[in-house]
Design a protein around this motif. Sequence first.
Motif, PDB file in Angstrom:
ATOM      1  N   MET A 171       0.832  -1.200   0.000  1.00  0.00           N
ATOM      2  CA  MET A 171       0.000   0.000   0.000  1.00  0.00           C
ATOM      3  C   MET A 171       0.873   1.260   0.000  1.00  0.00           C
ATOM      4  SD  MET A 171      -2.800   1.116   2.833  1.00  0.00           S
ATOM      5  CE  MET A 171      -4.401   1.006   2.090  1.00  0.00           C
ATOM      6  N   GLU A 172       0.465   2.230  -0.788  1.00  0.00           N
ATOM      7  CA  GLU A 172       1.191   3.502  -0.808  1.00  0.00           C
ATOM      8  C   GLU A 172       1.020   4.209   0.524  1.00  0.00           C
ATOM      9  OE1 GLU A 172       1.557   6.865  -3.552  1.00  0.00           O
ATOM     10  OE2 GLU A 172       0.337   5.608  -4.873  1.00  0.00           O
ATOM     11  N   ILE A 173       2.035   4.971   0.880  1.00  0.00           N
ATOM     12  CA  ILE A 173       2.029   5.628   2.198  1.00  0.00           C
ATOM     13  C   ILE A 173       2.432   7.094   2.093  1.00  0.00           C
ATOM     14  CG2 ILE A 173       3.303   5.680   4.409  1.00  0.00           C
ATOM     15  CD1 ILE A 173       3.361   2.647   4.273  1.00  0.00           C
ATOM     16  N   ARG A 174       1.817   7.903   2.926  1.00  0.00           N
ATOM     17  CA  ARG A 174       2.310   9.261   3.150  1.00  0.00           C
ATOM     18  C   ARG A 174       2.428   9.425   4.657  1.00  0.00           C
ATOM     19  NH1 ARG A 174       2.159   8.589  -1.487  1.00  0.00           N
ATOM     20  NH2 ARG A 174       1.513   9.991  -3.151  1.00  0.00           N
ATOM     21  N   ASN A 175       3.551   9.978   5.093  1.00  0.00           N
ATOM     22  CA  ASN A 175       3.734  10.251   6.520  1.00  0.00           C
ATOM     23  C   ASN A 175       3.804  11.753   6.719  1.00  0.00           C
ATOM     24  OD1 ASN A 175       3.933   7.508   7.353  1.00  0.00           O
ATOM     25  ND2 ASN A 175       6.033   7.439   6.606  1.00  0.00           N
ATOM     26  N   ILE A 176       2.902  12.270   7.530  1.00  0.00           N
ATOM     27  CA  ILE A 176       2.907  13.716   7.770  1.00  0.00           C
ATOM     28  C   ILE A 176       2.852  14.026   9.262  1.00  0.00           C
ATOM     29  CG2 ILE A 176       1.838  14.354   5.555  1.00  0.00           C
ATOM     30  CD1 ILE A 176      -0.802  14.720   7.080  1.00  0.00           C
ATOM     31  N   ALA A 177       3.423  15.172   9.598  1.00  0.00           N
ATOM     32  CA  ALA A 177       3.312  15.673  10.966  1.00  0.00           C
ATOM     33  C   ALA A 177       2.216  16.721  10.966  1.00  0.00           C
ATOM     34  CB  ALA A 177       4.627  16.306  11.404  1.00  0.00           C
ATOM     35  N   ILE A 178       1.553  16.875  12.075  1.00  0.00           N
ATOM     36  CA  ILE A 178       0.595  17.966  12.196  1.00  0.00           C
ATOM     37  C   ILE A 178       1.109  18.912  13.272  1.00  0.00           C
ATOM     38  CG2 ILE A 178      -0.994  16.649  13.673  1.00  0.00           C
ATOM     39  CD1 ILE A 178      -3.263  18.163  12.048  1.00  0.00           C
ATOM     40  N   ILE A 179       1.197  20.175  12.895  1.00  0.00           N
ATOM     41  CA  ILE A 179       1.790  21.188  13.754  1.00  0.00           C
ATOM     42  C   ILE A 179       0.735  22.260  14.004  1.00  0.00           C
ATOM     43  CG2 ILE A 179       3.618  22.940  13.951  1.00  0.00           C
ATOM     44  CD1 ILE A 179       5.234  21.272  11.859  1.00  0.00           C
ATOM     45  N   ALA A 180       0.401  22.467  15.250  1.00  0.00           N
ATOM     46  CA  ALA A 180      -0.604  23.483  15.564  1.00  0.00           C
ATOM     47  C   ALA A 180      -0.438  23.956  16.992  1.00  0.00           C
ATOM     48  CB  ALA A 180      -2.004  22.911  15.385  1.00  0.00           C
ATOM     49  N   HIS A 181      -0.774  25.194  17.212  1.00  0.00           N
ATOM     50  CA  HIS A 181      -0.842  25.706  18.561  1.00  0.00           C
ATOM     51  C   HIS A 181      -2.042  25.049  19.252  1.00  0.00           C
ATOM     52  CE1 HIS A 181      -0.107  28.556  21.730  1.00  0.00           C
ATOM     53  NE2 HIS A 181      -1.396  28.811  21.791  1.00  0.00           N
ATOM     54  N   VAL A 182      -1.932  24.822  20.550  1.00  0.00           N
ATOM     55  CA  VAL A 182      -3.040  24.224  21.277  1.00  0.00           C
ATOM     56  C   VAL A 182      -4.305  25.066  21.088  1.00  0.00           C
ATOM     57  CG1 VAL A 182      -2.452  25.370  23.463  1.00  0.00           C
ATOM     58  CG2 VAL A 182      -3.746  23.239  23.485  1.00  0.00           C
ATOM     59  N   ASP A 183      -5.442  24.393  20.836  1.00  0.00           N
ATOM     60  CA  ASP A 183      -6.744  25.048  20.648  1.00  0.00           C
ATOM     61  C   ASP A 183      -7.003  25.553  19.229  1.00  0.00           C
ATOM     62  OD1 ASP A 183      -8.059  24.675  22.913  1.00  0.00           O
ATOM     63  OD2 ASP A 183      -8.007  26.746  23.630  1.00  0.00           O
TER      64      ASP A 183
END
Length: 309
Positions: free
Chosen positions: A1-13
């Motif tokens: 299966m193809e894959i993408r790995n991502i990070a999610i970056i956000a300030h709390v809230d």
Amino acid sequence: MEIRNIAIIAHVDHGKTTLVDQLLRQSGTFRDNQHVAERAMDSNDLERERGITILAKCTSVEWKGVRINIIDTPGHADFGGEVERILNMVDGAIVLVDAAEGALPQTKFVVGKALARGIRPIVVVNKVDRQDARPDEVHTEVFDLFAALGADDHQLDFPMLYASGRQGWADTTLEGPRKDLSALYDLVLSHVPAPNLDTEAPFAMVASIMEYDNFLGRVLTGRVEQGRARLNMPVRVLRADGTVVETGRLTKLLTFRGLERVSVEEVGTGDIIAVAGLSEATIPETIASPEVTAALPAIPVDPPTLTMT
Ligand code: GDP
């Protein structure tokens, strides 16, 4: 299966949890949509009961036959290189910014690290449904922030979507009828490169996140950097200097599906896995087939960072 790995970056809230919930629902990761919230809570309770003290925040959704692993980053400066180790597992990032609050200082640290690693983030200006939203100003603020953090031309030319995670949509414009989050999934598929790793080499991963589970013991999460992981395969744990810390087997192999971890027999190159069965291995050591003799490059842990209770 193809894959993408991502990070999610956000300030709390700024709406990370709400957006990821919607990504799970709309990708049909849960057949019965109404159970998402309950199951998210259930799994937390379960983990609390089972004594997992540090949660590896990995979620995975499937879109058009591609598995997208989403790894949460701490919303603050870290002290032990945790952010870098997470960023080393991904090829892309979503920078989520509240359309009223704008880019806040706490996200700068992580965004700066992502840019320094050459990641080309996708920017999502979220909560545009807010009365006090100022999406265009915030877009400019994010651009200025990227520039101040040393972004190159490619990174400054970031794709941007307006979104309301709460209403469950993302779009390139603020006009027209609201649809769903397909623009965001599609952007992840087209903008984030698939992991470019050696599928033929013997198995190796870097232990990047460590947790303790009452049933499983030490659980180490990382990306399969080369080859394939197989249940019960013999492995050695290597330190940066090549010292063998431990020899053992992968007695438990887990991948991420939705909010859950699923036990599997085999995992391909580039996927994020959690393994158990090793008692000495720690971050950022290499877990590999016995024929691998050198540790993979890894971000060292600056002591004293590992809080195990
Ligand atoms: P997190 O801390 O980044 O995970 O943020 P949450 O997803 O928990 O959301 C924080 C708060 O913002 C909650 O009160 C949400 O209901 C609210 N929120 C999340 N997404 C949106 C949105 O798209 N629009 C508006 N107006 N509020 C939102």
